[in-house]
Design an enzyme around this catalytic site. Structure first.
Site, PDB file in Angstrom:
ATOM      1  N   ARG A  86       0.823  -1.164   0.215  1.00 47.53           N
ATOM      2  CA  ARG A  86      -0.085  -0.021  -0.075  1.00 47.53           C
ATOM      3  C   ARG A  86       0.974   1.177  -0.011  1.00 47.53           C
ATOM      4  O   ARG A  86       2.107   1.027   0.711  1.00 47.53           O
ATOM      5  CB  ARG A  86      -0.904   0.013   1.323  1.00 47.53           C
ATOM      6  CG  ARG A  86      -2.135  -1.000   1.039  1.00 47.53           C
ATOM      7  CD  ARG A  86      -3.103  -0.741   2.204  1.00 47.53           C
ATOM      8  NE  ARG A  86      -4.106   0.276   1.949  1.00 47.53           N
ATOM      9  CZ  ARG A  86      -4.941   0.668   2.760  1.00 47.53           C
ATOM     10  NH1 ARG A  86      -4.813   0.170   4.148  1.00 47.53           N
ATOM     11  NH2 ARG A  86      -5.708   1.755   2.619  1.00 47.53           N
ATOM     12  N   GLN A 180     -15.027   1.619   7.956  1.00 48.89           N
ATOM     13  CA  GLN A 180     -14.003   1.052   9.273  1.00 48.89           C
ATOM     14  C   GLN A 180     -14.556   1.945  10.618  1.00 48.89           C
ATOM     15  O   GLN A 180     -14.163   1.107  11.557  1.00 48.89           O
ATOM     16  CB  GLN A 180     -12.659   1.919   9.019  1.00 48.89           C
ATOM     17  CG  GLN A 180     -11.834   0.965   7.965  1.00 48.89           C
ATOM     18  CD  GLN A 180     -12.114   1.708   6.583  1.00 48.89           C
ATOM     19  OE1 GLN A 180     -12.826   2.313   6.367  1.00 48.89           O
ATOM     20  NE2 GLN A 180     -11.032   1.505   5.612  1.00 48.89           N
ATOM     21  N   ASP A 221      -1.783   8.682   8.580  1.00 51.24           N
ATOM     22  CA  ASP A 221      -1.278   7.553   7.841  1.00 51.24           C
ATOM     23  C   ASP A 221       0.326   8.189   7.178  1.00 51.24           C
ATOM     24  O   ASP A 221       1.202   7.140   7.018  1.00 51.24           O
ATOM     25  CB  ASP A 221      -1.812   7.098   6.461  1.00 51.24           C
ATOM     26  CG  ASP A 221      -3.054   5.969   6.983  1.00 51.24           C
ATOM     27  OD1 ASP A 221      -3.887   6.771   7.412  1.00 51.24           O
ATOM     28  OD2 ASP A 221      -2.900   4.930   6.898  1.00 51.24           O
TER      29      ASP A 221
HETATM   30  O1  MRU Z   1      -7.514   2.233   4.893  1.00 44.10           O
HETATM   31  P1  MRU Z   1      -7.300   2.031   6.306  1.00 44.10           P
HETATM   32  O2  MRU Z   1      -8.352   1.579   6.903  1.00 44.10           O
HETATM   33  O3  MRU Z   1      -5.891   1.363   6.659  1.00 44.10           O
HETATM   34  O4  MRU Z   1      -6.916   3.418   7.032  1.00 44.10           O
HETATM   35  C1  MRU Z   1      -6.779   3.793   8.349  1.00 44.10           C
HETATM   36  C2  MRU Z   1      -6.695   5.118   8.581  1.00 44.10           C
HETATM   37  O5  MRU Z   1      -7.002   6.026   7.757  1.00 44.10           O
HETATM   38  C3  MRU Z   1      -6.048   5.207  10.072  1.00 44.10           C
HETATM   39  O6  MRU Z   1      -6.752   6.616  10.453  1.00 44.10           O
HETATM   40  C4  MRU Z   1      -4.823   5.478  10.097  1.00 44.10           C
HETATM   41  O7  MRU Z   1      -4.188   4.182   9.830  1.00 44.10           O
HETATM   42  C5  MRU Z   1      -4.129   5.972  11.288  1.00 44.10           C
HETATM   43  S1  MRU Z   1      -4.728   5.304  12.869  1.00 44.10           S
HETATM   44  C6  MRU Z   1      -3.820   3.723  13.334  1.00 44.10           C
END
Ligand code: MRU
Length: 331
Positions: A86, A180, A221
């Site tokens: 990713r 999520q 992220d």
């Molecule tokens: O696509 P995802 O579900 O991996 O995205 C996750 C997020 O955007 C979270 O807010 C992020 O990873 C930071 S918190 C652990």
């Protein structure tokens, strides 16, 4: 490897297991993520997700394949392929760079896991100190035990404030398109017994207008050197709404999410996912077949909209971020 376990990941000494987050909250199904090619597929389809967790899980998978006798060439190829699974969460690249340089992959993966647990504790300690008695707190996506090896980033702060008896109430955005918030944050909040209400993303502005929310806490992220940060799509809109209503807005992240090689948010690569995720889910489709759809998985919030960034090592105001504090504390 020494066995270890978190909410979404466990290693029994031989095999690495991951909780399939796509099946939550309906079913708790554990899948074998020992082989790097399987882990890559799990990360791509968000069975394993959340910035810190994908780094920890990729490291554990790589260490498991090394323990099973992978050659140096196989190890290097798997490391590079996992690193590219990713594009936005820099924790994955950070963990893979550590694993590439490691002389003992098992010990390094264990260290990455344990360090993430400690980083969550640091964020919780600093972040919970900001929260006042009785606050309504709005959050987005999932940033808890499912997204990290420990108690989480933003949700870890929320959990600690709840444990401190601050009588908070959490509003969780469902987080379109993959929900999520509705599936995972709601599941964690229920398990933890934290008073909470689920809303659709488009309801957040009303809550802010009506004075129900005193603080917005989100994860990240990737944080650029100037404090701009990427997080789940919708975060930027929340930051704009919070600023308009005069509500403090805080990203919460470990130092492993800070990327000093990105001078500003404009340099952060943003993952684009399959437009089909916007048109429907599984066999259910709500948009006309073939309807064009756009599906950026993350957006970038400029530092101007940040009240302060909660890191594992302290809390930094937008002014401090703009004047380069991250190079000093994370360099
Ligand atoms: O696509 P995802 O579900 O991996 O995205 C996750 C997020 O955007 C979270 O807010 C992020 O990873 C930071 S918190 C652990």
């Amino acid at each position: 490897m020494t066995p270890f376990e978190s909410l979404g990941l466990k290693h029994d000494g031989r095999t690495l297991w991951v909780l399939d987050q796509t099946q939550l909250p309906d079913a708790e199904v554990w899948l074998d993520g020992s082989a790097p090619e399987d882990m890559i597929a799990l990360i791509k389809r968000l069975a394993v997700r959340g910035a810190p967790l994908i780094g920890v899980a990729a490291a554990a998978s790589l260490a498991t394949c090394a323990a099973r006798g992978a050659s140096a060439a196989e190890y290097a190829a798997a490391c590079a392929a996992l690193r590219a699974a990713r594009p936005t969460a820099v924790n994955l690249m950070w963990a893979m760079d550590r694993m590439k340089a490691a002389t003992d992959p098992g010990a390094e993966a264990q260290a990455i896991f344990e360090e993430d647990v400690r980083l969550c504790e640091g964020m919780a300690q600093h972040g919970a100190a900001l929260i006042q008695e009785g606050e309504g707190i709005l959050t987005h996506c999932n940033t808890g035990g499912l997204a990290t090896a420990g108690i989480g980033t933003a949700l870890g702060v929320i959990r600690r404030a709840h444990e401190q008896g601050k009588r908070i109430h959490v509003f969780a955005d469902e987080t379109r398109p993959l929900l999520q918030g509705g599936r995972l944050t709601a599941w964690e909040l229920s398990k933890l017994g934290i008073p909470s209400t689920l809303i659709t993303d488009s309801m957040a502005a009303l809550l802010l207008r009506d004075g129900k929310v005193q603080r917005v806490l989100v994860g990240s992220d990737r944080v650029a050197a100037n404090g701009d940060f990427a997080n789940k799509v919708g975060t930027y809109g929340l930051a704009v709404q919070a600023r308009f209503h005069g509500v403090p807005f805080h990203p919460v992240a470990p130092f492993s999410t800070v990327d000093l090689a990105c001078p500003t948010g404009a340099a952060i690569p943003i993952e684009e996912r399959d437009p089909a995720e916007v048109r429907g889910h599984g066999r259910l489709r709500w948009a006309p077949e073939g309807m064009a759809a756009w599906n950026p998985s993350f957006d970038v919030t400029p530092v101007e909209l940040v009240t302060s960034l909660v890191l594992d090592r302290g809390v930094y105001s937008a002014g401090q971020l703009r004047s380069g504090v991250l190079a000093r504390v994370c360099g």
